[in-house]
Design a protein around this motif. Structure first.
Motif, PDB file in Angstrom:
ATOM      1  N   VAL A   1       0.840  -1.203   0.000  1.00 27.39           N
ATOM      2  CA  VAL A   1       0.000   0.000   0.000  1.00 27.39           C
ATOM      3  C   VAL A   1       0.869   1.245   0.000  1.00 27.39           C
ATOM      4  N   GLY A   2       1.957   1.247   0.763  1.00 29.75           N
ATOM      5  CA  GLY A   2       2.872   2.386   0.768  1.00 29.75           C
ATOM      6  C   GLY A   2       3.524   2.623  -0.589  1.00 29.75           C
ATOM      7  N   ILE A   3       3.868   1.531  -1.270  1.00 28.32           N
ATOM      8  CA  ILE A   3       4.453   1.658  -2.610  1.00 28.32           C
ATOM      9  C   ILE A   3       3.443   2.268  -3.577  1.00 28.32           C
ATOM     10  N   LEU A   4       2.206   1.775  -3.538  1.00 29.00           N
ATOM     11  CA  LEU A   4       1.172   2.326  -4.413  1.00 29.00           C
ATOM     12  C   LEU A   4       0.914   3.799  -4.095  1.00 29.00           C
ATOM     13  N   ALA A   5       0.891   4.144  -2.808  1.00 30.37           N
ATOM     14  CA  ALA A   5       0.654   5.537  -2.425  1.00 30.37           C
ATOM     15  C   ALA A   5       1.782   6.442  -2.893  1.00 30.37           C
ATOM     16  N   ALA A   6       3.000   5.933  -2.917  1.00 27.62           N
ATOM     17  CA  ALA A   6       4.126   6.744  -3.366  1.00 27.62           C
ATOM     18  C   ALA A   6       4.132   6.931  -4.879  1.00 27.62           C
ATOM     19  N   ARG A   7       3.589   5.968  -5.617  1.00 22.94           N
ATOM     20  CA  ARG A   7       3.665   6.007  -7.068  1.00 22.94           C
ATOM     21  C   ARG A   7       2.392   6.526  -7.725  1.00 22.94           C
ATOM     22  N   GLU A   8       1.258   6.466  -7.013  1.00 23.62           N
ATOM     23  CA  GLU A   8      -0.021   6.867  -7.601  1.00 23.62           C
ATOM     24  C   GLU A   8      -0.652   7.962  -6.738  1.00 23.62           C
ATOM     25  N   ARG A   9      -0.867   9.125  -7.331  1.00 17.03           N
ATOM     26  CA  ARG A   9      -1.420  10.251  -6.588  1.00 17.03           C
ATOM     27  C   ARG A   9      -2.839   9.949  -6.073  1.00 17.03           C
ATOM     28  N   VAL A  10      -3.647   9.273  -6.880  1.00 11.90           N
ATOM     29  CA  VAL A  10      -5.018   8.975  -6.474  1.00 11.90           C
ATOM     30  C   VAL A  10      -5.025   8.081  -5.235  1.00 11.90           C
ATOM     31  N   VAL A  11      -4.181   7.055  -5.247  1.00 11.67           N
ATOM     32  CA  VAL A  11      -4.091   6.159  -4.088  1.00 11.67           C
ATOM     33  C   VAL A  11      -3.649   6.931  -2.861  1.00 11.67           C
ATOM     34  N   ARG A  12      -2.694   7.830  -3.043  1.00  6.71           N
ATOM     35  CA  ARG A  12      -2.190   8.620  -1.907  1.00  6.71           C
ATOM     36  C   ARG A  12      -3.292   9.473  -1.299  1.00  6.71           C
ATOM     37  N   HIS A  13      -4.108  10.096  -2.138  1.00  3.30           N
ATOM     38  CA  HIS A  13      -5.180  10.959  -1.628  1.00  3.30           C
ATOM     39  C   HIS A  13      -6.282  10.144  -0.944  1.00  3.30           C
ATOM     40  N   VAL A  14      -6.464   8.913  -1.365  1.00  2.00           N
ATOM     41  CA  VAL A  14      -7.474   8.065  -0.732  1.00  2.00           C
ATOM     42  C   VAL A  14      -6.948   7.473   0.575  1.00  2.00           C
ATOM     43  N   VAL A  15      -5.684   7.078   0.576  1.00  2.00           N
ATOM     44  CA  VAL A  15      -5.125   6.367   1.729  1.00  2.00           C
ATOM     45  C   VAL A  15      -4.883   7.297   2.916  1.00  2.00           C
ATOM     46  N   ARG A  16      -4.457   8.512   2.668  1.00  2.00           N
ATOM     47  CA  ARG A  16      -4.070   9.398   3.772  1.00  2.00           C
ATOM     48  C   ARG A  16      -5.190   9.657   4.765  1.00  2.00           C
ATOM     49  N   PRO A  17      -6.410  10.040   4.338  1.00  2.00           N
ATOM     50  CA  PRO A  17      -7.466  10.241   5.348  1.00  2.00           C
ATOM     51  C   PRO A  17      -7.834   8.961   6.085  1.00  2.00           C
ATOM     52  N   VAL A  18      -7.741   7.827   5.396  1.00  2.00           N
ATOM     53  CA  VAL A  18      -8.018   6.560   6.072  1.00  2.00           C
ATOM     54  C   VAL A  18      -6.976   6.302   7.160  1.00  2.00           C
ATOM     55  N   LEU A  19      -5.710   6.561   6.861  1.00  2.00           N
ATOM     56  CA  LEU A  19      -4.656   6.386   7.858  1.00  2.00           C
ATOM     57  C   LEU A  19      -4.823   7.366   9.014  1.00  2.00           C
ATOM     58  N   ASP A  20      -5.231   8.595   8.700  1.00  2.00           N
ATOM     59  CA  ASP A  20      -5.482   9.573   9.766  1.00  2.00           C
ATOM     60  C   ASP A  20      -6.567   9.062  10.713  1.00  2.00           C
ATOM     61  N   LEU A  21      -7.628   8.502  10.143  1.00  2.00           N
ATOM     62  CA  LEU A  21      -8.705   7.965  10.972  1.00  2.00           C
ATOM     63  C   LEU A  21      -8.214   6.798  11.813  1.00  2.00           C
ATOM     64  N   MET A  22      -7.421   5.914  11.220  1.00  2.00           N
ATOM     65  CA  MET A  22      -6.922   4.751  11.948  1.00  2.00           C
ATOM     66  C   MET A  22      -5.996   5.152  13.088  1.00  2.00           C
ATOM     67  N   GLN A  23      -5.206   6.222  12.897  1.00  2.00           N
ATOM     68  CA  GLN A  23      -4.257   6.635  13.925  1.00  2.00           C
ATOM     69  C   GLN A  23      -4.901   7.449  15.037  1.00  2.00           C
ATOM     70  N   THR A  24      -5.972   8.161  14.739  1.00  2.00           N
ATOM     71  CA  THR A  24      -6.603   9.006  15.750  1.00  2.00           C
ATOM     72  C   THR A  24      -7.741   8.317  16.485  1.00  2.00           C
ATOM     73  N   MET A  25      -8.255   7.251  15.942  1.00  2.00           N
ATOM     74  CA  MET A  25      -9.336   6.521  16.602  1.00  2.00           C
ATOM     75  C   MET A  25      -8.787   5.850  17.864  1.00  2.00           C
ATOM     76  N   PRO A  26      -9.462   5.979  19.005  1.00  2.00           N
ATOM     77  CA  PRO A  26      -8.994   5.301  20.230  1.00  2.00           C
ATOM     78  C   PRO A  26      -8.850   3.798  20.010  1.00  2.00           C
ATOM     79  N   ALA A  27      -7.815   3.244  20.616  1.00  2.00           N
ATOM     80  CA  ALA A  27      -7.500   1.835  20.374  1.00  2.00           C
ATOM     81  C   ALA A  27      -8.635   0.907  20.799  1.00  2.00           C
ATOM     82  N   PHE A  28      -9.341   1.260  21.863  1.00  2.00           N
ATOM     83  CA  PHE A  28     -10.407   0.387  22.340  1.00  2.00           C
ATOM     84  C   PHE A  28     -11.559   0.300  21.340  1.00  2.00           C
ATOM     85  N   VAL A  29     -11.714   1.299  20.495  1.00  2.00           N
ATOM     86  CA  VAL A  29     -12.821   1.283  19.536  1.00  2.00           C
ATOM     87  C   VAL A  29     -12.657   0.147  18.531  1.00  2.00           C
TER      88      VAL A  29
END
Length: 289
Positions: A111-139
């Motif tokens: 996924v990181g390779i695709l995000a680095a090489r494809e702008r569309v993938v990068r724009h889709v993946v980043r907000p998903v990663l933000d959500l995964m990192q900010t969501m409390p672990a217990f959720v």
């Protein structure tokens, strides 16, 4: 003044979860079978040899990779864990960490390779990663319990979700930081994109990728302890039991075992990053003060 209508976001989420469970329930059953088999098999392999033999193997690995000082820490640390009767839970936790980390790494690097090489993938993946990192672990534990019941599998799945983002981000960062002139030189010699990726970008990005792997393993360990709340065997269960029963001594012993395991995994993965060809070349060409 009219009341603002409530947005039933939670109800929508519950409906999505129910739809997934009804639609692709066999997929979740297959994931449960594969993950449970991997965890049980690795746990059995770690607990099969005598404790003293496994401690010697871990010590020999530490000596080979980092030298006698870290080997001394390893034999003292794991010897202490064994004497506190926490060795079996520690190996159960290690099995959970390794299975979750391998799954997270297998997903994160492509996924990181695709995000680095494809702008569309990068724009889709980043907000998903933000959500995964900010969501409390217990959720994360709530939907995975619904899909997989209690036990090791929901702990592993929640751990993978929690530990995935740094692996993706650091893989993407490492590839994007490769000097454009080096990539252009490869293209000028007629190298195809796949050869540029495997022969230029990935080797040069390896220190960043290894840092991401290190972070994935550390986050997996921290989340596996929390996963003890849903029945995942290991040190997490020991800590959770000690907290619920207010057993100070038992909680301290389990905490010490977690620290020993965390330091060992951190140092082992860090030295693998230091031994990458790019890191060695950087040290050899660095100016001497």
């Amino acid at each position: 003044m009219p009341e603002v209508p409530r947005i039933p976001l939670g109800d929508w989420f519950q409906a999505v979860v129910n739809w997934l469970n009804d639609t692709i329930g066999p997929v979740f059953d297959f994931i449960d079978l594969v993950v449970r088999s991997a965890v049980d098999g690795l746990t059995a392999a770690l607990l099969w040899p005598p404790q003293w033999l496994l401690v010697l193997v871990l010590t020999a690995l530490a000596w080979w990779l980092r030298g006698w000082r870290f080997a001394l820490f390893t034999i003292i640390g794991f010897g202490l864990v064994a004497e506190m009767r926490e060795f079996q839970p520690a190996m159960q936790t290690l099995a959970l960490v390794l299975v979750a980390a391998v799954i997270a790494i297998v997903v994160a690097i492509p996924v990181g390779i695709l995000a680095a090489r494809e702008r569309v993938v990068r724009h889709v993946v980043r907000p998903v990663l933000d959500l995964m990192q900010t969501m409390p672990a217990f959720v994360y534990l709530i939907p995975v319990i619904f899909f997989f019941n209690i036990g090791a599998v929901p702990g592993v799945v929640a751990t993978v979700i929690f530990a995935l983002p740094p692996g993706v981000r650091l893989t993407e960062l490492g590839i994007r930081q490769v000097d454009a002139e080096v990539v252009e030189a490869g293209e000028a010699f007629g190298a195809p994109p796949r050869r540029i990726l495997t022969g230029i970008q990935l080797p040069l990005a390896m220190p960043s990728i290894m840092a991401g792997i290190n972070q994935v393993i550390m986050l997996s360990l921290s989340m596996v302890v929390i996963a003890g709340m849903v029945g995942a065997e290991g040190l997490g269960t020991e800590v959770y039991t000690a907290v619920t029963r207010v057993q100070l001594g038992a909680g301290f012993e389990a905490g010490v075992a977690v620290v020993v395991l965390a330091v060992y995994l951190d140092r082992i993965t860090a030295v693998l990053a230091d031994r990458s060809p790019v890191s060695r070349a950087a040290r050899e060409t660095a100016p001497v003060a």
